[in-house]
Design an enzyme around this catalytic site. Structure first.
Site, PDB file in Angstrom:
ATOM      1  N   ILE A 160      11.065  -3.303  -6.696  1.00  9.16           N
ATOM      2  CA  ILE A 160      10.555  -4.270  -7.675  1.00  9.16           C
ATOM      3  C   ILE A 160       9.683  -3.578  -8.725  1.00  9.16           C
ATOM      4  CG2 ILE A 160       9.050  -6.294  -7.939  1.00  9.16           C
ATOM      5  CD1 ILE A 160       9.964  -7.146  -5.083  1.00  9.16           C
ATOM      6  N   ASP A 188       2.717   6.084  -7.780  1.00 10.61           N
ATOM      7  CA  ASP A 188       3.457   5.928  -6.529  1.00 10.61           C
ATOM      8  C   ASP A 188       3.115   7.088  -5.608  1.00 10.61           C
ATOM      9  OD1 ASP A 188       6.169   4.004  -5.878  1.00 10.61           O
ATOM     10  OD2 ASP A 188       5.861   5.719  -4.551  1.00 10.61           O
ATOM     11  N   SER A 224       3.905 -12.707  -2.454  1.00 11.45           N
ATOM     12  CA  SER A 224       5.135 -12.945  -1.695  1.00 11.45           C
ATOM     13  C   SER A 224       5.140 -14.406  -1.288  1.00 11.45           C
ATOM     14  CB  SER A 224       5.129 -12.067  -0.432  1.00 11.45           C
ATOM     15  OG  SER A 224       6.125 -12.488   0.478  1.00 11.45           O
ATOM     16  N   TYR A 231       1.094  -9.035   7.935  1.00 12.24           N
ATOM     17  CA  TYR A 231       1.472  -8.988   6.519  1.00 12.24           C
ATOM     18  C   TYR A 231       1.200 -10.308   5.769  1.00 12.24           C
ATOM     19  CZ  TYR A 231       4.882  -8.516   2.587  1.00 12.24           C
ATOM     20  OH  TYR A 231       5.510  -8.501   1.361  1.00 12.24           O
ATOM     21  N   LYS A 260      -1.127 -11.135   2.291  1.00 10.24           N
ATOM     22  CA  LYS A 260      -0.583 -11.767   1.075  1.00 10.24           C
ATOM     23  C   LYS A 260      -1.312 -13.083   0.786  1.00 10.24           C
ATOM     24  CE  LYS A 260       2.595  -8.727  -0.171  1.00 10.24           C
ATOM     25  NZ  LYS A 260       2.459  -7.937  -1.403  1.00 10.24           N
ATOM     26  N   VAL A 264      14.059 -10.005  -1.784  1.00  9.94           N
ATOM     27  CA  VAL A 264      14.566  -9.267  -2.937  1.00  9.94           C
ATOM     28  C   VAL A 264      15.322  -8.047  -2.415  1.00  9.94           C
ATOM     29  CG1 VAL A 264      13.951  -8.170  -5.123  1.00  9.94           C
ATOM     30  CG2 VAL A 264      12.453  -9.926  -4.166  1.00  9.94           C
ATOM     31  N   SER A 265      16.442  -7.727  -3.041  1.00  9.18           N
ATOM     32  CA  SER A 265      17.278  -6.629  -2.513  1.00  9.18           C
ATOM     33  C   SER A 265      16.656  -5.259  -2.828  1.00  9.18           C
ATOM     34  CB  SER A 265      18.688  -6.709  -3.101  1.00  9.18           C
ATOM     35  OG  SER A 265      18.616  -6.757  -4.507  1.00  9.18           O
ATOM     36  N   THR A 266      15.732  -4.835  -1.973  1.00  5.55           N
ATOM     37  CA  THR A 266      15.124  -3.503  -2.091  1.00  5.55           C
ATOM     38  C   THR A 266      15.222  -2.813  -0.726  1.00  5.55           C
ATOM     39  OG1 THR A 266      12.894  -4.121  -1.384  1.00  5.55           O
ATOM     40  CG2 THR A 266      13.413  -4.463  -3.714  1.00  5.55           C
TER      41      THR A 266
HETATM   42  N1  LIG Z   1      11.477  -6.814  -1.333  1.00  6.83           N
HETATM   43  C1  LIG Z   1      11.100  -8.050  -1.049  1.00  6.83           C
HETATM   44  O1  LIG Z   1      11.905  -8.856  -0.528  1.00  6.83           O
HETATM   45  C2  LIG Z   1       9.730  -8.533  -1.386  1.00  6.83           C
HETATM   46  C3  LIG Z   1       9.487  -9.912  -1.284  1.00  6.83           C
HETATM   47  C4  LIG Z   1       8.234 -10.399  -1.595  1.00  6.83           C
HETATM   48  C5  LIG Z   1       7.243  -9.538  -2.001  1.00  6.83           C
HETATM   49  N2  LIG Z   1       7.487  -8.204  -2.080  1.00  6.83           N
HETATM   50  C6  LIG Z   1       6.386  -7.338  -2.521  1.00  6.83           C
HETATM   51  O2  LIG Z   1       6.794  -6.639  -3.674  1.00  6.83           O
HETATM   52  C7  LIG Z   1       6.162  -5.366  -3.712  1.00  6.83           C
HETATM   53  C8  LIG Z   1       7.215  -4.275  -3.873  1.00  6.83           C
HETATM   54  O3  LIG Z   1       8.136  -4.373  -2.805  1.00  6.83           O
HETATM   55  P1  LIG Z   1       9.513  -3.567  -2.781  1.00  6.83           P
HETATM   56  O4  LIG Z   1      10.422  -4.340  -1.929  1.00  6.83           O
HETATM   57  O5  LIG Z   1       9.904  -3.196  -4.153  1.00  6.83           O
HETATM   58  O6  LIG Z   1       9.055  -2.285  -1.951  1.00  6.83           O
HETATM   59  P2  LIG Z   1       9.704  -0.800  -1.872  1.00  6.83           P
HETATM   60  O7  LIG Z   1       9.367  -0.336  -0.491  1.00  6.83           O
HETATM   61  O8  LIG Z   1      11.121  -0.818  -2.337  1.00  6.83           O
HETATM   62  O9  LIG Z   1       8.822   0.010  -2.934  1.00  6.83           O
HETATM   63  C9  LIG Z   1       7.436   0.087  -2.759  1.00  6.83           C
HETATM   64  C10 LIG Z   1       6.920   1.322  -3.480  1.00  6.83           C
HETATM   65  O10 LIG Z   1       5.498   1.367  -3.258  1.00  6.83           O
HETATM   66  C11 LIG Z   1       5.134   2.693  -2.948  1.00  6.83           C
HETATM   67  N3  LIG Z   1       3.905   2.679  -2.139  1.00  6.83           N
HETATM   68  C12 LIG Z   1       3.784   2.290  -0.856  1.00  6.83           C
HETATM   69  N4  LIG Z   1       2.520   2.461  -0.456  1.00  6.83           N
HETATM   70  C13 LIG Z   1       1.838   2.976  -1.499  1.00  6.83           C
HETATM   71  C14 LIG Z   1       0.502   3.381  -1.684  1.00  6.83           C
HETATM   72  N5  LIG Z   1      -0.401   3.308  -0.695  1.00  6.83           N
HETATM   73  N6  LIG Z   1       0.126   3.862  -2.895  1.00  6.83           N
HETATM   74  C15 LIG Z   1       1.033   3.959  -3.906  1.00  6.83           C
HETATM   75  N7  LIG Z   1       2.326   3.599  -3.782  1.00  6.83           N
HETATM   76  C16 LIG Z   1       2.721   3.115  -2.579  1.00  6.83           C
HETATM   77  C17 LIG Z   1       6.308   3.262  -2.184  1.00  6.83           C
HETATM   78  O11 LIG Z   1       6.335   4.681  -2.230  1.00  6.83           O
HETATM   79  C18 LIG Z   1       7.492   2.632  -2.915  1.00  6.83           C
HETATM   80  O12 LIG Z   1       7.974   3.450  -3.961  1.00  6.83           O
HETATM   81  C19 LIG Z   1       5.350  -5.274  -2.425  1.00  6.83           C
HETATM   82  O13 LIG Z   1       4.015  -5.647  -2.673  1.00  6.83           O
HETATM   83  C20 LIG Z   1       6.003  -6.286  -1.516  1.00  6.83           C
HETATM   84  O14 LIG Z   1       5.121  -6.772  -0.541  1.00  6.83           O
HETATM   85  C21 LIG Z   1       8.717  -7.682  -1.780  1.00  6.83           C
END
Ligand SMILES: NC(=O)c1ccc[n+]([C@@H]2O[C@H](COP(=O)([O-])OP(=O)(O)OC[C@H]3O[C@@H](n4cnc5c(N)ncnc54)[C@H](O)[C@@H]3O)[C@@H](O)[C@H]2O)c1
Length: 258
Positions: A19, A38, A143, A156, A160, A189-191
């Site tokens: 994201i 990052d 989230s 978690y 949030k 979300v597709s990650t």
């Molecule tokens: N993917 C989902 O379905 C989803 C849904 C709701 C909320 N979120 C939130 O969206 C945000 C991003 O999620 P995503 O799915 O893209 O995650 P992701 O794991 O694909 O990417 C997260 C990035 O954050 C970096 N990161 C992790 N810890 C870190 C730190 N301490 N300092 C700096 N960088 C750090 C990682 O290296 C990674 O590149 C998060 O806050 C997550 O909780 C995600």
């Protein structure tokens, strides 16, 4: 490239993938200058260079949002490289999913250090500069876990929920100084994070299918769909949107079980 974010100098955490990366790409496309943070040095460099090659003003550094000294240094470096930060997107976060009584103190601490304190560290580091410039915007990526609970994803959702509380609190505290503080609440979300979640089940493909089935539209969001909302919320197109949260989950959370 358009100019909805011209003049915005945005710090984005967790910007190397998922994201955060989609938000960075969308913000760059709208004319923003960016400073990306990052932990993943290789991915961050690759993606930052790709954005620079596209013509955007991009600074970046490898740092953990848990390290307030490194984050303060990053804010200073950003000021030199792209100009003083006037917007912050607290996106970095990690899944820490356990059965409550099986959650170790270390896991509890890791969850809150990254998902809550990390966002506060970054906000605290940029806020004085944003206020000195007459205002700006902060966007916290929360989230749907900020509203509802999936069993065995402890603690978690607690972090949030608290991130949403911080959004409301800071939104009230600094509204008079021209600072808007909002949150965005994606559903699935597709990650990579979601793929890892499915892989934690004995039958990952069945887990994936079950998630899709839960959604009224039969699919989950793309990171780009979340980024569209982030651009709007960080832009000047919603000047009276403050201390609130926008859910983007395709209708998942309003569906009542039959
Ligand atoms: N993917 C989902 O379905 C989803 C849904 C709701 C909320 N979120 C939130 O969206 C945000 C991003 O999620 P995503 O799915 O893209 O995650 P992701 O794991 O694909 O990417 C997260 C990035 O954050 C970096 N990161 C992790 N810890 C870190 C730190 N301490 N300092 C700096 N960088 C750090 C990682 O290296 C990674 O590149 C998060 O806050 C997550 O909780 C995600």
């Amino acid at each position: 490239m358009t100019d909805r974010l011209n003049g915005k100098r945005i710090m984005i955490t967790g910007a190397a993938q998922g994201i955060g990366l989609a938000i960075a790409q969308a913000c760059a496309n709208e004319g923003a200058s960016l400073f990306l943070i990052d932990l993943d040095a290789g991915l961050l460099e690759t993606e930052a260079k790709a954005l620079q090659a596209g013509g955007a003003a991009i600074g970046y550094t490898v740092a953990s949002i848990t390290d307030i000294t490194a984050i303060s240094a990053a804010v200073e470096r950003a000021a030199t490289e792209i100009g003083p930060i006037n917007a912050m997107i607290n996106n970095a976060g990690v899944n820490v999913f356990h059965e409550p009584l099986e959650t170790s103190d270390e896991e509890w601490q890791r969850c809150f250090d990254i998902n809550l304190k990390g966002a506060w560290n970054c906000t605290k580091a940029v806020l004085p500069g944003i206020i000195a410039q007459g205002g700006g915007a902060i966007l916290n990526i929360a989230s749907t876990h900020a509203f509802t609970i999936i069993p065995k994803t402890f603690p978690y959702p607690l972090a949030k929920h608290a991130l949403l509380g911080m959004t409301r609190s800071l939104g009230l505290e600094y509204a008079g100084k021209g600072v808007r503080v909002n949150a965005l609440a994606p559903g699935y979300v597709s990650t990579q994070k979601v793929i890892d979640y499915w892989n934690s089940f004995p039958d990952p493909e069945a887990a994936r299918a079950e998630t899709m089935k839960l959604h009224p539209g039969g699919r989950i969001a793309t990171p780009e769909e979340i980024a569209l909302a982030a651009v709007f919320m960080i832009s000047d197109e919603c000047p009276f949107m403050n201390a609130t949260c926008l859910k983007i989950d395709g209708g998942l959370s309003v569906q009542q079980h039959p």
